[in-house]
Scaffold this motif. Structure first.
Motif, short mmCIF file in Angstrom:
data_model
loop_
_atom_site.label_atom_id
_atom_site.label_comp_id
_atom_site.label_asym_id
_atom_site.label_seq_id
_atom_site.Cartn_x
_atom_site.Cartn_y
_atom_site.Cartn_z
N THR A 11 85.64 -40.50 35.77
CA THR A 11 85.54 -41.32 34.56
C THR A 11 84.96 -40.45 33.45
O THR A 11 83.95 -39.76 33.66
CB THR A 11 84.65 -42.55 34.78
OG1 THR A 11 85.27 -43.41 35.74
CG2 THR A 11 84.44 -43.32 33.49
N GLY A 12 85.59 -40.45 32.28
CA GLY A 12 85.08 -39.64 31.19
C GLY A 12 86.05 -39.59 30.03
O GLY A 12 87.10 -40.24 30.04
N TYR A 14 86.07 -38.19 25.53
CA TYR A 14 85.59 -37.37 24.42
C TYR A 14 84.43 -38.10 23.73
O TYR A 14 84.57 -39.24 23.32
CB TYR A 14 86.72 -37.12 23.42
CG TYR A 14 87.98 -36.58 24.06
CD1 TYR A 14 88.09 -35.25 24.43
CD2 TYR A 14 89.05 -37.43 24.32
CE1 TYR A 14 89.23 -34.75 25.03
CE2 TYR A 14 90.21 -36.94 24.92
CZ TYR A 14 90.29 -35.61 25.26
OH TYR A 14 91.42 -35.13 25.87
N GLU A 16 81.61 -40.42 23.26
CA GLU A 16 81.17 -41.62 23.99
C GLU A 16 82.32 -42.47 24.48
O GLU A 16 82.11 -43.48 25.15
CB GLU A 16 80.27 -42.46 23.06
CG GLU A 16 78.98 -41.76 22.63
CD GLU A 16 78.11 -41.37 23.82
OE1 GLU A 16 77.99 -42.18 24.76
OE2 GLU A 16 77.58 -40.24 23.81
N ASP A 18 85.38 -43.29 26.78
CA ASP A 18 86.01 -42.95 28.06
C ASP A 18 87.52 -43.17 27.96
O ASP A 18 87.99 -44.23 27.54
CB ASP A 18 85.46 -43.82 29.19
CG ASP A 18 84.05 -43.40 29.60
OD1 ASP A 18 83.67 -42.25 29.31
OD2 ASP A 18 83.35 -44.23 30.21
N SER A 49 90.43 -32.41 31.74
CA SER A 49 89.19 -32.58 32.51
C SER A 49 89.05 -31.48 33.55
O SER A 49 87.94 -31.05 33.86
CB SER A 49 89.18 -33.96 33.19
OG SER A 49 90.11 -34.04 34.25
N LEU A 54 86.24 -32.08 28.89
CA LEU A 54 85.84 -33.47 28.72
C LEU A 54 84.38 -33.68 29.08
O LEU A 54 83.78 -32.87 29.77
CB LEU A 54 86.68 -34.38 29.64
CG LEU A 54 87.89 -35.09 29.04
CD1 LEU A 54 88.94 -34.07 28.70
CD2 LEU A 54 88.42 -36.12 30.00
N THR A 55 83.84 -34.80 28.60
CA THR A 55 82.54 -35.27 29.06
C THR A 55 82.77 -36.17 30.26
O THR A 55 83.39 -37.22 30.15
CB THR A 55 81.81 -36.06 27.95
OG1 THR A 55 81.64 -35.22 26.80
CG2 THR A 55 80.45 -36.53 28.44
N ILE A 56 82.30 -35.73 31.43
CA ILE A 56 82.50 -36.48 32.66
C ILE A 56 81.27 -37.35 32.92
O ILE A 56 80.16 -36.86 32.99
CB ILE A 56 82.73 -35.54 33.86
CG1 ILE A 56 83.92 -34.61 33.58
CG2 ILE A 56 82.96 -36.34 35.14
CD1 ILE A 56 85.21 -35.32 33.34
N ARG A 57 81.49 -38.66 33.03
CA ARG A 57 80.39 -39.58 33.25
C ARG A 57 80.38 -40.20 34.64
O ARG A 57 79.47 -40.95 34.99
CB ARG A 57 80.40 -40.68 32.18
CG ARG A 57 79.70 -40.26 30.90
CD ARG A 57 79.76 -41.36 29.86
NE ARG A 57 81.05 -41.37 29.19
CZ ARG A 57 81.35 -40.60 28.14
NH1 ARG A 57 80.46 -39.75 27.68
NH2 ARG A 57 82.53 -40.68 27.56
N THR A 69 82.60 -29.88 38.59
CA THR A 69 82.54 -31.03 37.69
C THR A 69 81.88 -30.69 36.35
O THR A 69 82.36 -31.12 35.30
CB THR A 69 81.77 -32.19 38.35
OG1 THR A 69 82.31 -32.44 39.65
CG2 THR A 69 81.86 -33.45 37.51
#
Length: 235
Positions: A11-12, A14, A16, A18, A49, A54-57, A69
Motif C-alpha cells: 500500500t502506498g 505519492y 499522502e 495512496d 514502487s 513511491l512512499t510505501i505505507r 521495501t
C-alpha cells in the motif's frame, strides 16, 4: 519456481495519497510478467514502487532474498534491477554508442562484453551505433533505452509501456526482443496498454483496477477469462 521479486500486500503512493491498495505480485527468474488494466488502475505506479519511487505505507517487497521495501533507487540498481520509463528514456543528443556507455556507468573496466551482448540483441543498433539517438524512429529509440538498461547486466528489467506509440511492426519486434532478453536469463516486468497483445506473449499477467489486484494467471488463462475480456480487453 521461487520468486525473484515479490510484492506482498503493498500500500502506498505519492506524498499522502495512496494509489496502491494491498497489491501483491511476483516475478520468477526467466519470466515475463505483464501488468494490464484500465487507465488510472495503478499499473505504472506498481512498477515504480519496485524501483523505490513511491512512499510505501504498508506491506513489503523482496528481491533475490533481500527486503528492498525502503531502498533508494540507486541501491536498487546496484542490486540488479533496471527501469526503463515510458518517456525521456534516452539521451537524444548522444549517439547510440554513447547512450550505451552511459548505461554502463556503474561498471569498471572494459565494457566490450556488455556492448557485444546488447548489439547481439539489437543488431539494427550496431549498424547505426554512431547515429544520434534523437534522430531514430520511436521503435529504435525504445531499443536504445532497453539496451542502455541491459548494459548493467540486470537480473530484472522493468519496462513502462515499451510499445506506446509504436507501429504494429515495431510492437511485435519489441515483444520478440523481450522474449530474447528473457531467454538470456533476465526476468521482465512490464506495463502495457496493448493488453491482448501483451498477454499473448507474456508468461503471466496481473490485472489491476483502482489500485487493487483484480485477476492474475497465465497470459493464456487471462485471455480466455470472459470477465477479464469483457471488463478489460474490449470484449
Amino acid at each position: 519456481m521461487s520468486a525473484l521479486l515479490s510484492m506482498e500486500h503493498l500500500t502506498g503512493g505519492y506524498g499522502e495519497a495512496d494509489i496502491l491498495h494491498d497489491v501483491s505480485m511476483s516475478v520468477s527468474q526467466d519470466e515475463i510478467v505483464v501488468i494490464v488494466g484500465p487507465n488510472g488502475a495503478g499499473k505504472s505506479t506498481a512498477m515504480k514502487s519496485v524501483f523505490g519511487l513511491l512512499t510505501i505505507r504498508g506491506g513489503k517487497m523482496q528481491f533475490d532474498g533481500d527486503d528492498i521495501t525502503a531502498w533508494a533507487p540507486n541501491r536498487i540498481v546496484q542490486r540488479g534491477i533496471c527501469y526503463v520509463p515510458q518517456v525521456d528514456n534516452i539521451f537524444r543528443e548522444m549517439s547510440i554508442q554513447e547512450n550505451l556507455e552511459m548505461g554502463g556507468f556503474l561498471k569498471t573496466g572494459d565494457l566490450s562484453a556488455s556492448y557485444d551482448r546488447v548489439y547481439e540483441l539489437f543488431p539494427d543498433l550496431k549498424e547505426r551505433r554512431k547515429t544520434l539517438a534523437g534522430s531514430l524512429s520511436g521503435g529504435q529509440r525504445q531499443m536504445v533505452a532497453m539496451g542502455r538498461a541491459l548494459m548493467l547486466d540486470p537480473k530484472l528489467l522493468l519496462l513502462d509501456e515499451p510499445t506506446a506509440g509504436l507501429s504494429p511492426k515495431y510492437m511485435e519486434q519489441i515483444f520478440q526482443i523481450c522474449r530474447d532478453v528473457r531467454d538470456t536469463g533476465v526476468a521482465i516486468l512490464l506495463v502495457e496498454q496493448h493488453a491482448k497483445q501483451a498477454l499473448a506473449f507474456a508468461d503471466r499477467g496481473y490485472v489491476l483496477a483502482a489500485g487493487k489486484n483484480r485477476h492474475e494467471g497465465t497470459g493464456a488463462d487471462l485471455l480466455a477469462d470472459r470477465e477479464v475480456a469483457e471488463m478489460f480487453l474490449g470484449g
